[in-house]
Design a protein around this motif. Structure first.
Motif, PDB file in Angstrom:
ATOM      1  N   THR A   2       0.826  -1.208   0.000  1.00 57.34           N
ATOM      2  CA  THR A   2       0.000   0.000   0.000  1.00 57.34           C
ATOM      3  C   THR A   2       0.863   1.261   0.000  1.00 57.34           C
ATOM      4  N   ARG A   3       0.258   2.312  -0.441  1.00 55.94           N
ATOM      5  CA  ARG A   3       0.908   3.616  -0.468  1.00 55.94           C
ATOM      6  C   ARG A   3       1.171   4.074   0.972  1.00 55.94           C
ATOM      7  N   LEU A   4       2.349   4.650   1.208  1.00 56.87           N
ATOM      8  CA  LEU A   4       2.720   5.083   2.550  1.00 56.87           C
ATOM      9  C   LEU A   4       2.151   6.458   2.869  1.00 56.87           C
ATOM     10  N   THR A   5       1.915   6.702   4.160  1.00 57.10           N
ATOM     11  CA  THR A   5       1.465   8.018   4.611  1.00 57.10           C
ATOM     12  C   THR A   5       2.678   8.955   4.671  1.00 57.10           C
ATOM     13  N   GLU A   6       2.427  10.242   4.790  1.00 57.54           N
ATOM     14  CA  GLU A   6       3.518  11.214   4.905  1.00 57.54           C
ATOM     15  C   GLU A   6       4.379  10.919   6.129  1.00 57.54           C
ATOM     16  N   GLU A   7       3.756  10.523   7.223  1.00 56.85           N
ATOM     17  CA  GLU A   7       4.506  10.196   8.438  1.00 56.85           C
ATOM     18  C   GLU A   7       5.403   8.982   8.212  1.00 56.85           C
ATOM     19  N   GLN A   8       4.880   7.951   7.564  1.00 54.75           N
ATOM     20  CA  GLN A   8       5.678   6.759   7.279  1.00 54.75           C
ATOM     21  C   GLN A   8       6.854   7.097   6.360  1.00 54.75           C
ATOM     22  N   ILE A   9       6.603   7.963   5.393  1.00 57.85           N
ATOM     23  CA  ILE A   9       7.664   8.376   4.474  1.00 57.85           C
ATOM     24  C   ILE A   9       8.746   9.129   5.234  1.00 57.85           C
ATOM     25  N   SER A  10       8.369  10.045   6.104  1.00 55.04           N
ATOM     26  CA  SER A  10       9.337  10.814   6.887  1.00 55.04           C
ATOM     27  C   SER A  10      10.212   9.905   7.741  1.00 55.04           C
ATOM     28  N   VAL A  11       9.607   8.937   8.402  1.00 56.88           N
ATOM     29  CA  VAL A  11      10.357   7.995   9.237  1.00 56.88           C
ATOM     30  C   VAL A  11      11.305   7.177   8.367  1.00 56.88           C
ATOM     31  N   GLU A  52      14.002  -7.331  -8.384  1.00 61.89           N
ATOM     32  CA  GLU A  52      12.902  -6.892  -7.532  1.00 61.89           C
ATOM     33  C   GLU A  52      11.614  -6.646  -8.311  1.00 61.89           C
ATOM     34  N   ASN A  53      11.709  -6.666  -9.642  1.00 60.15           N
ATOM     35  CA  ASN A  53      10.578  -6.326 -10.506  1.00 60.15           C
ATOM     36  C   ASN A  53       9.994  -4.965 -10.106  1.00 60.15           C
ATOM     37  N   HIS A  54      10.903  -4.017  -9.905  1.00 59.31           N
ATOM     38  CA  HIS A  54      10.519  -2.655  -9.519  1.00 59.31           C
ATOM     39  C   HIS A  54      11.529  -1.720 -10.178  1.00 59.31           C
ATOM     40  N   HIS A  55      11.073  -0.915 -11.111  1.00 56.15           N
ATOM     41  CA  HIS A  55      11.975  -0.213 -12.007  1.00 56.15           C
ATOM     42  C   HIS A  55      11.982   1.295 -11.784  1.00 56.15           C
ATOM     43  N   PRO A  56      13.143   1.840 -11.421  1.00 57.53           N
ATOM     44  CA  PRO A  56      13.255   3.280 -11.173  1.00 57.53           C
ATOM     45  C   PRO A  56      13.389   4.063 -12.478  1.00 57.53           C
ATOM     46  N   GLU A  57      13.197   5.352 -12.360  1.00 64.49           N
ATOM     47  CA  GLU A  57      13.563   6.261 -13.438  1.00 64.49           C
ATOM     48  C   GLU A  57      15.028   6.592 -13.212  1.00 64.49           C
ATOM     49  N   LEU A  58      15.838   6.484 -14.255  1.00 66.53           N
ATOM     50  CA  LEU A  58      17.270   6.722 -14.151  1.00 66.53           C
ATOM     51  C   LEU A  58      17.680   7.789 -15.151  1.00 66.53           C
ATOM     52  N   ILE A  67      18.278   9.100  -9.485  1.00 66.56           N
ATOM     53  CA  ILE A  67      17.367   7.960  -9.366  1.00 66.56           C
ATOM     54  C   ILE A  67      16.066   8.460  -8.775  1.00 66.56           C
ATOM     55  N   THR A  68      14.968   8.091  -9.410  1.00 74.20           N
ATOM     56  CA  THR A  68      13.636   8.455  -8.938  1.00 74.20           C
ATOM     57  C   THR A  68      12.822   7.181  -8.787  1.00 74.20           C
ATOM     58  N   LEU A  69      12.211   7.028  -7.619  1.00 73.06           N
ATOM     59  CA  LEU A  69      11.429   5.829  -7.309  1.00 73.06           C
ATOM     60  C   LEU A  69      10.006   6.203  -6.937  1.00 73.06           C
ATOM     61  N   THR A  70       9.072   5.467  -7.497  1.00 67.08           N
ATOM     62  CA  THR A  70       7.669   5.561  -7.123  1.00 67.08           C
ATOM     63  C   THR A  70       7.003   4.257  -7.549  1.00 67.08           C
ATOM     64  N   THR A  78       5.723   3.567  -1.872  1.00 69.55           N
ATOM     65  CA  THR A  78       5.396   2.395  -1.056  1.00 69.55           C
ATOM     66  C   THR A  78       6.688   1.845  -0.449  1.00 69.55           C
ATOM     67  N   GLY A  79       6.543   0.810   0.332  1.00 71.48           N
ATOM     68  CA  GLY A  79       7.699   0.145   0.901  1.00 71.48           C
ATOM     69  C   GLY A  79       8.642  -0.404  -0.150  1.00 71.48           C
ATOM     70  N   LYS A  80       8.112  -0.767  -1.325  1.00 71.62           N
ATOM     71  CA  LYS A  80       8.963  -1.266  -2.408  1.00 71.62           C
ATOM     72  C   LYS A  80       9.997  -0.222  -2.809  1.00 71.62           C
ATOM     73  N   ASP A  81       9.600   1.041  -2.795  1.00 76.39           N
ATOM     74  CA  ASP A  81      10.522   2.114  -3.176  1.00 76.39           C
ATOM     75  C   ASP A  81      11.654   2.229  -2.167  1.00 76.39           C
ATOM     76  N   PHE A  82      11.306   2.144  -0.892  1.00 81.95           N
ATOM     77  CA  PHE A  82      12.333   2.229   0.138  1.00 81.95           C
ATOM     78  C   PHE A  82      13.243   1.008   0.128  1.00 81.95           C
ATOM     79  N   LEU A  83      12.690  -0.165  -0.119  1.00 84.73           N
ATOM     80  CA  LEU A  83      13.516  -1.374  -0.195  1.00 84.73           C
ATOM     81  C   LEU A  83      14.539  -1.255  -1.320  1.00 84.73           C
ATOM     82  N   LEU A  84      14.114  -0.778  -2.487  1.00 83.60           N
ATOM     83  CA  LEU A  84      15.043  -0.632  -3.598  1.00 83.60           C
ATOM     84  C   LEU A  84      16.067   0.464  -3.314  1.00 83.60           C
TER      85      LEU A  84
END
Length: 97
Positions: A2-11, A52-58, A67-70, A78-84
């Motif tokens: 799921t999409r992260l909240t602003e608070e989750q993103i900040s942490v 990871e089957n998750h592709h950034p903009e490079l 590098i841009t992740l979404t 999402t958490g996938k962006d932070f993991l990558l």
């Protein structure tokens, strides 16, 4: 995932130095010794992204790589962006020759 909240993103941003949120995406610009180093490093990122089957903009601009992740299908970060991002941070950046 799921999409992260602003608070989750900040942490989560606290775990990956230098990354920031811009326009609902995670991004960071890295400096490498030269153009060839930048291209070779991006290939390593591509290998991670495929696994990871998750592709950034490079974006390569001479010796700088942005590098841009979404998570497009979730409309934001999402958490996938932070993991990558965390995996990218572990990739060694080549030293100047």
């Amino acid at each position: 995932m799921t999409r992260l909240t602003e608070e989750q993103i900040s942490v989560s941003l606290g775990r990956i130095p230098g990354w920031k949120q811009e326009d609902g995406k995670l991004c960071k610009t890295f400096s490498l010794p030269g153009f060839r180093d930048a291209v070779q490093w991006v290939v390593r990122i591509a290998d991670l992204a495929e696994r990871e089957n998750h592709h950034p903009e490079l974006l390569i601009r001479y010796r700088k790589v942005t590098i841009t992740l979404t998570t497009h299908d979730k409309g934001g970060i999402t958490g996938k962006d932070f993991l990558l991002a965390e995996q990218i941070e572990k990739l060694p950046i080549p030293k100047a020759h």
